[in-house]
Motif scaffolding. Sequence first.
Motif, PDB file in Angstrom:
ATOM      1  N   ASP A 305       0.831  -1.197   0.000  1.00  0.00           N
ATOM      2  CA  ASP A 305       0.000   0.000   0.000  1.00  0.00           C
ATOM      3  C   ASP A 305       0.870   1.253   0.000  1.00  0.00           C
ATOM      4  N   TYR A 306       0.425   2.258  -0.776  1.00  0.00           N
ATOM      5  CA  TYR A 306       1.121   3.541  -0.865  1.00  0.00           C
ATOM      6  C   TYR A 306       0.149   4.664  -0.527  1.00  0.00           C
ATOM      7  N   THR A 307       0.670   5.720   0.087  1.00  0.00           N
ATOM      8  CA  THR A 307      -0.161   6.886   0.381  1.00  0.00           C
ATOM      9  C   THR A 307      -0.225   7.756  -0.863  1.00  0.00           C
ATOM     10  N   VAL A 308      -1.442   7.961  -1.350  1.00  0.00           N
ATOM     11  CA  VAL A 308      -1.648   8.652  -2.631  1.00  0.00           C
ATOM     12  C   VAL A 308      -2.549   9.871  -2.418  1.00  0.00           C
ATOM     13  N   ALA A 309      -2.157  10.988  -3.003  1.00  0.00           N
ATOM     14  CA  ALA A 309      -2.989  12.196  -3.006  1.00  0.00           C
ATOM     15  C   ALA A 309      -3.380  12.513  -4.436  1.00  0.00           C
ATOM     16  N   GLY A 310      -4.564  13.049  -4.610  1.00  0.00           N
ATOM     17  CA  GLY A 310      -5.020  13.416  -5.942  1.00  0.00           C
ATOM     18  C   GLY A 310      -6.197  14.355  -5.858  1.00  0.00           C
ATOM     19  N   TRP A 311      -6.797  14.641  -7.001  1.00  0.00           N
ATOM     20  CA  TRP A 311      -7.962  15.535  -7.018  1.00  0.00           C
ATOM     21  C   TRP A 311      -8.820  15.203  -8.229  1.00  0.00           C
ATOM     22  N   ALA A 312      -9.982  15.832  -8.310  1.00  0.00           N
ATOM     23  CA  ALA A 312     -10.938  15.618  -9.394  1.00  0.00           C
ATOM     24  C   ALA A 312     -11.502  14.200  -9.373  1.00  0.00           C
ATOM     25  N   SER A 313     -11.689  13.643  -8.184  1.00  0.00           N
ATOM     26  CA  SER A 313     -12.309  12.330  -8.080  1.00  0.00           C
ATOM     27  C   SER A 313     -13.784  12.420  -8.458  1.00  0.00           C
ATOM     28  N   VAL A 314     -14.269  11.433  -9.208  1.00  0.00           N
ATOM     29  CA  VAL A 314     -15.671  11.415  -9.609  1.00  0.00           C
ATOM     30  C   VAL A 314     -16.554  10.778  -8.537  1.00  0.00           C
ATOM     31  N   ASN A 315     -15.958  10.321  -7.446  1.00  0.00           N
ATOM     32  CA  ASN A 315     -16.713   9.646  -6.395  1.00  0.00           C
ATOM     33  C   ASN A 315     -17.424  10.654  -5.497  1.00  0.00           C
ATOM     34  N   GLU A 316     -18.675  10.377  -5.176  1.00  0.00           N
ATOM     35  CA  GLU A 316     -19.452  11.253  -4.312  1.00  0.00           C
ATOM     36  C   GLU A 316     -18.901  11.194  -2.884  1.00  0.00           C
ATOM     37  N   GLY A 317     -18.890  12.361  -2.214  1.00  0.00           N
ATOM     38  CA  GLY A 317     -18.443  12.407  -0.828  1.00  0.00           C
ATOM     39  C   GLY A 317     -16.940  12.474  -0.648  1.00  0.00           C
ATOM     40  N   THR A 318     -16.187  12.731  -1.710  1.00  0.00           N
ATOM     41  CA  THR A 318     -14.730  12.839  -1.601  1.00  0.00           C
ATOM     42  C   THR A 318     -14.371  14.006  -0.678  1.00  0.00           C
ATOM     43  N   GLU A 319     -13.518  13.742   0.294  1.00  0.00           N
ATOM     44  CA  GLU A 319     -13.154  14.766   1.280  1.00  0.00           C
ATOM     45  C   GLU A 319     -11.730  15.260   1.044  1.00  0.00           C
ATOM     46  N   GLY A 320     -11.513  16.525   1.412  1.00  0.00           N
ATOM     47  CA  GLY A 320     -10.199  17.133   1.286  1.00  0.00           C
ATOM     48  C   GLY A 320     -10.331  18.589   0.891  1.00  0.00           C
ATOM     49  N   PRO A 321      -9.292  19.376   1.087  1.00  0.00           N
ATOM     50  CA  PRO A 321      -9.335  20.794   0.722  1.00  0.00           C
ATOM     51  C   PRO A 321      -9.395  20.952  -0.787  1.00  0.00           C
ATOM     52  N   PRO A 322      -9.959  22.061  -1.280  1.00  0.00           N
ATOM     53  CA  PRO A 322      -9.942  22.288  -2.731  1.00  0.00           C
ATOM     54  C   PRO A 322      -8.504  22.380  -3.228  1.00  0.00           C
ATOM     55  N   VAL A 323      -8.266  21.821  -4.391  1.00  0.00           N
ATOM     56  CA  VAL A 323      -6.902  21.713  -4.884  1.00  0.00           C
ATOM     57  C   VAL A 323      -6.261  23.087  -5.065  1.00  0.00           C
ATOM     58  N   TRP A 324      -7.069  24.122  -5.369  1.00  0.00           N
ATOM     59  CA  TRP A 324      -6.459  25.442  -5.551  1.00  0.00           C
ATOM     60  C   TRP A 324      -5.860  25.963  -4.248  1.00  0.00           C
ATOM     61  N   ASP A 325      -6.442  25.605  -3.097  1.00  0.00           N
ATOM     62  CA  ASP A 325      -5.837  25.993  -1.814  1.00  0.00           C
ATOM     63  C   ASP A 325      -4.529  25.246  -1.580  1.00  0.00           C
ATOM     64  N   VAL A 326      -4.495  23.967  -1.972  1.00  0.00           N
ATOM     65  CA  VAL A 326      -3.283  23.169  -1.820  1.00  0.00           C
ATOM     66  C   VAL A 326      -2.145  23.764  -2.653  1.00  0.00           C
ATOM     67  N   VAL A 327      -2.448  24.103  -3.902  1.00  0.00           N
ATOM     68  CA  VAL A 327      -1.428  24.655  -4.790  1.00  0.00           C
ATOM     69  C   VAL A 327      -0.988  26.037  -4.322  1.00  0.00           C
ATOM     70  N   GLU A 328      -1.932  26.852  -3.867  1.00  0.00           N
ATOM     71  CA  GLU A 328      -1.570  28.193  -3.395  1.00  0.00           C
ATOM     72  C   GLU A 328      -0.627  28.119  -2.196  1.00  0.00           C
ATOM     73  N   LYS A 329      -0.910  27.238  -1.248  1.00  0.00           N
ATOM     74  CA  LYS A 329      -0.042  27.108  -0.080  1.00  0.00           C
ATOM     75  C   LYS A 329       1.365  26.672  -0.495  1.00  0.00           C
ATOM     76  N   TYR A 330       1.423  25.768  -1.426  1.00  0.00           N
ATOM     77  CA  TYR A 330       2.717  25.268  -1.897  1.00  0.00           C
ATOM     78  C   TYR A 330       3.534  26.383  -2.540  1.00  0.00           C
ATOM     79  N   ILE A 331       2.921  27.164  -3.417  1.00  0.00           N
ATOM     80  CA  ILE A 331       3.630  28.247  -4.107  1.00  0.00           C
ATOM     81  C   ILE A 331       4.002  29.348  -3.126  1.00  0.00           C
ATOM     82  N   ALA A 332       3.073  29.700  -2.241  1.00  0.00           N
ATOM     83  CA  ALA A 332       3.327  30.788  -1.284  1.00  0.00           C
ATOM     84  C   ALA A 332       4.498  30.451  -0.360  1.00  0.00           C
ATOM     85  N   ARG A 333       4.612  29.198   0.025  1.00  0.00           N
ATOM     86  CA  ARG A 333       5.697  28.793   0.908  1.00  0.00           C
ATOM     87  C   ARG A 333       7.051  28.925   0.206  1.00  0.00           C
TER      88      ARG A 333
END
Length: 350
Positions: A305-333
């Motif tokens: 098993d591997y820990t995987v992160a992603g976005w744009a899942s078609v599954n209902e109820g997918t949890e996690g921050p919006p990807v634009w917040d993730v990318v903004e934090k990464y660039i800002a840092r």
Amino acid sequence: MFDAYKMFETGGVKVAVLGEAFAYTPIANPRWMFPKWTFGIREEDVRANVEKARREGAQLVVLLSHNGFDCDRKLASRVAGIDVILTAHTHDALPEAVAVGKTLLIASGSNGKFLSRLDLDVQGGAVKGFRYKLIPLFADVIKPDREMTAAIEKARAPFAAELAREVGRTESLLYRRGTFNGTVDDMICAALIEERDAEIALSPGFRWGTTLLPNAPITVEDIHNETAMTYPNAYRMTMSGARLKEILEDVADNLFNPDPYYQQGGDMVRCGGLGYTIDPAKSAGSRISGMTHLKSGAAIDAAKDYTVAGWASVNEGTEGPPVWDVVEKYIARRKTVRVEPSSAVNVVGG
């Protein structure tokens, strides 16, 4: 749900414009968002509507299709009576009109990069000649329409300051267009791995988005140009090596199936922290090999098993921050990012 076609008159010619939605909408997008709608490549319906429009006096029949260039090219070879297909979805920019029998296919790229002009000589209900040009759009040589400019400025006004906010800068070219990777998606994958504490990242093979030149600022609007969608949650979960291969094989078949009617368009899923070899010419389930965990250099273990992160899942109820917040934090840092083209994907075969 909608009218199959509309009739217009222009230049003294009666024109029927048919519409066809993307056949794989319920697979490529969240099915739960439109549970009662059905889709498909419906040759019989298209053929019946072409014939009906002709009976109603259409001298020119245009199909506005979202099924992608290869799919539309096959459709044109099987359905008679369509004069022009305005093909979309695969975001191709065709320098010349492509003729399939008596049908012309044209495509204008994406994100306002080109404008297509097609002039048709229609006589006696048939196209006798045409002239086509794909026109690059350069903002500094086009005089804006004043009314449209005012409407856009009014719509943007409440958000203009936030959209213009500078998050960081890029030292390298940030683009999204390659079949197997693009530096925008490589940056998104790096952000997912770091901000979501993952080993591997998956980013969908979208073709839309704009390009940032080296030494340019990265604004909030730039981030949204690459990530804005209605199911943006950045998930984090465990996946087995076998499941990762299954995902890569599934997407590869969506792209490289030899029958265009089974192709869903787009590009290969982008991977962060994972390398592999692909042979597009092989059969379904056998295109992917040599999967490697880049950080350790070890082969991906089907049973691990591997820990995987992603976005744009078609599954209902997918949890996690919006990807634009993730990318903004990464660039800002980082304040400044530099992304070189990835060499983690090895393409082999014919």
